[in-house]
Design a protein around this motif. Structure first.
Motif, short mmCIF file in Angstrom:
data_model
loop_
_atom_site.label_atom_id
_atom_site.label_comp_id
_atom_site.label_asym_id
_atom_site.label_seq_id
_atom_site.Cartn_x
_atom_site.Cartn_y
_atom_site.Cartn_z
N GLN A 1 0.83 -69.38 -41.23
CA GLN A 1 0.38 -68.49 -39.90
C GLN A 1 0.65 -67.06 -40.38
N HIS A 2 1.43 -66.83 -41.08
CA HIS A 2 1.82 -65.37 -41.71
C HIS A 2 1.02 -65.06 -42.73
N ASP A 3 -0.01 -65.78 -43.29
CA ASP A 3 -0.71 -65.50 -44.36
C ASP A 3 0.11 -65.58 -45.62
N LEU A 4 0.99 -66.31 -45.63
CA LEU A 4 2.05 -66.36 -46.81
C LEU A 4 1.62 -67.76 -47.52
N VAL A 5 1.71 -67.90 -48.98
CA VAL A 5 1.73 -69.06 -49.57
C VAL A 5 2.98 -69.30 -50.44
N ASP B 1 11.19 -67.19 -54.69
CA ASP B 1 10.77 -66.32 -55.76
C ASP B 1 9.19 -66.21 -55.88
N TRP B 2 8.59 -67.17 -55.49
CA TRP B 2 6.95 -67.04 -55.74
C TRP B 2 6.43 -67.03 -54.58
N ILE C 1 -4.43 -63.03 -52.67
CA ILE C 1 -4.01 -61.61 -53.08
C ILE C 1 -3.05 -61.83 -54.21
N THR C 2 -1.92 -62.40 -53.96
CA THR C 2 -0.97 -62.59 -55.15
C THR C 2 -1.36 -63.55 -55.85
N ARG C 3 -0.87 -63.43 -57.08
CA ARG C 3 -1.10 -64.29 -58.23
C ARG C 3 0.10 -64.86 -58.62
N GLN D 1 -3.27 -72.45 -62.05
CA GLN D 1 -2.89 -72.06 -63.41
C GLN D 1 -2.08 -70.80 -63.49
N ARG D 2 -1.54 -70.43 -64.56
CA ARG D 2 -0.65 -69.32 -64.69
C ARG D 2 -1.69 -67.79 -64.13
N ARG D 3 -1.20 -67.01 -63.60
CA ARG D 3 -1.92 -65.54 -63.22
C ARG D 3 -3.22 -65.85 -62.20
N VAL D 4 -3.49 -67.13 -61.71
CA VAL D 4 -4.60 -67.04 -60.87
C VAL D 4 -4.10 -66.88 -59.57
N ILE D 5 -5.07 -66.52 -58.69
CA ILE D 5 -4.72 -66.23 -57.20
C ILE D 5 -4.02 -67.51 -56.43
N MET D 6 -3.17 -66.95 -55.59
CA MET D 6 -2.53 -67.92 -54.65
C MET D 6 -3.27 -68.36 -53.39
N TYR D 7 -3.53 -69.35 -52.96
CA TYR D 7 -4.46 -69.79 -51.65
C TYR D 7 -3.48 -71.01 -51.05
N LYS D 8 -3.64 -70.99 -49.54
CA LYS D 8 -2.99 -71.87 -49.07
C LYS D 8 -3.30 -73.32 -49.20
N GLU D 9 -4.55 -73.54 -49.77
CA GLU D 9 -4.89 -74.83 -50.01
C GLU D 9 -4.07 -75.33 -51.41
N HIS D 10 -3.64 -74.72 -52.08
CA HIS D 10 -2.71 -74.99 -53.15
C HIS D 10 -1.50 -75.73 -52.39
#
Length: 219
Positions: free
Chosen positions: A131-135, A167-168, A174-176, A193-202
């Motif tokens: 809800q706060h657009d955080l992963v 930490d992550w 936006i964030t990787r 994967q390493r350095r890929v963009i983070m999504y809520k679906e993950h």
């Protein structure tokens, strides 16, 4: 540097004691201390020590999302956060209440399933972050603390869950992910994967994996 008023509240003659007991666990860099009560802590009321102080866990890390921690602490889904303070260069000192329970990882190692209430709390925590657009980005059993239910055991159906590692945590789209990524997080269908963009679906895919170590809904 941390303010003297805050550091003064870290008692035990200024010493920090390793929280981990085994050599492997010490790699986490977690320390145990006590401090006087703080009205400014974000989260549920702490458990007092016999002398009226509060047990806290202290960790040192290069990255920490204090905002995400506060969001969940306010909802009782993370330990109360006392401070997240830069101490040297890019290193932060994070101080939070010590939660009395066990890591979900411990139950997983025993081959024991967790109560469905634990899964429900983890799902609620992710929903709130989203809800706060955080992963959250690191939903593994070592990062979930199981708080005992009314019967005093982590296996009780009334057990609750708290997320304990921020930490992550990053912003959706936006964030990787960091360059060092635990292989347990591999979700091939979503290309985590390493350095890929983070999504809520993950997070949702990791939640489905976490669900496998919990009892199904009894209703």
């Amino acid at each position: 540097m941390p303010s003297l008023s805050f550091m003064d509240r870290l008692s035990r003659t200024g010493k920090l004691y390793l929280l981990a007991e085994s050599p492997d666990e010490r790699r986490s860099g977690l320390y145990l201390a006590t401090m006087s009560k703080s009205r400014g802590a974000d989260g549920p009321a702490p458990r007092d020590t016999p002398d009226g102080q509060v047990e806290v866990v202290v960790k040192f890390t290069a990255n920490y999302n204090a905002d995400a921690h506060r969001v969940l602490a306010a909802a009782g889904l993370a330990p109360a956060l006392h401070a997240c303070i830069p101490v040297c260069g890019r290193l932060y000192m994070v101080v939070m209440d010590r939660v009395h329970g066990e890591m979900a990882w411990d139950a997983e190692e025993r081959g024991a399933l967790l109560p469905h209430t634990v899964y429900e709390d983890v799902r609620a925590a992710l929903d709130l972050l989203h809800q706060h657009d955080l992963v959250f980005g690191d939903l593994r059993t070592p990062n979930v603390m199981v708080v005992p239910g009314a019967g005093g055991l982590a296996s009780d159906e009334g057990s609750r869950a708290m997320l304990i590692d921020f930490d992550w945590v990053g912003t959706h789209g936006i964030t990787r992910y960091p360059a060092i990524l635990n292989d347990e997080l591999s979700v091939s269908a979503l290309a985590v994967q390493r350095r890929v963009i983070m999504y809520k679906e993950h997070d949702l895919a990791m939640l489905e994996k976490f669900k496998q170590v919990c009892y199904p809904n009894a209703s």
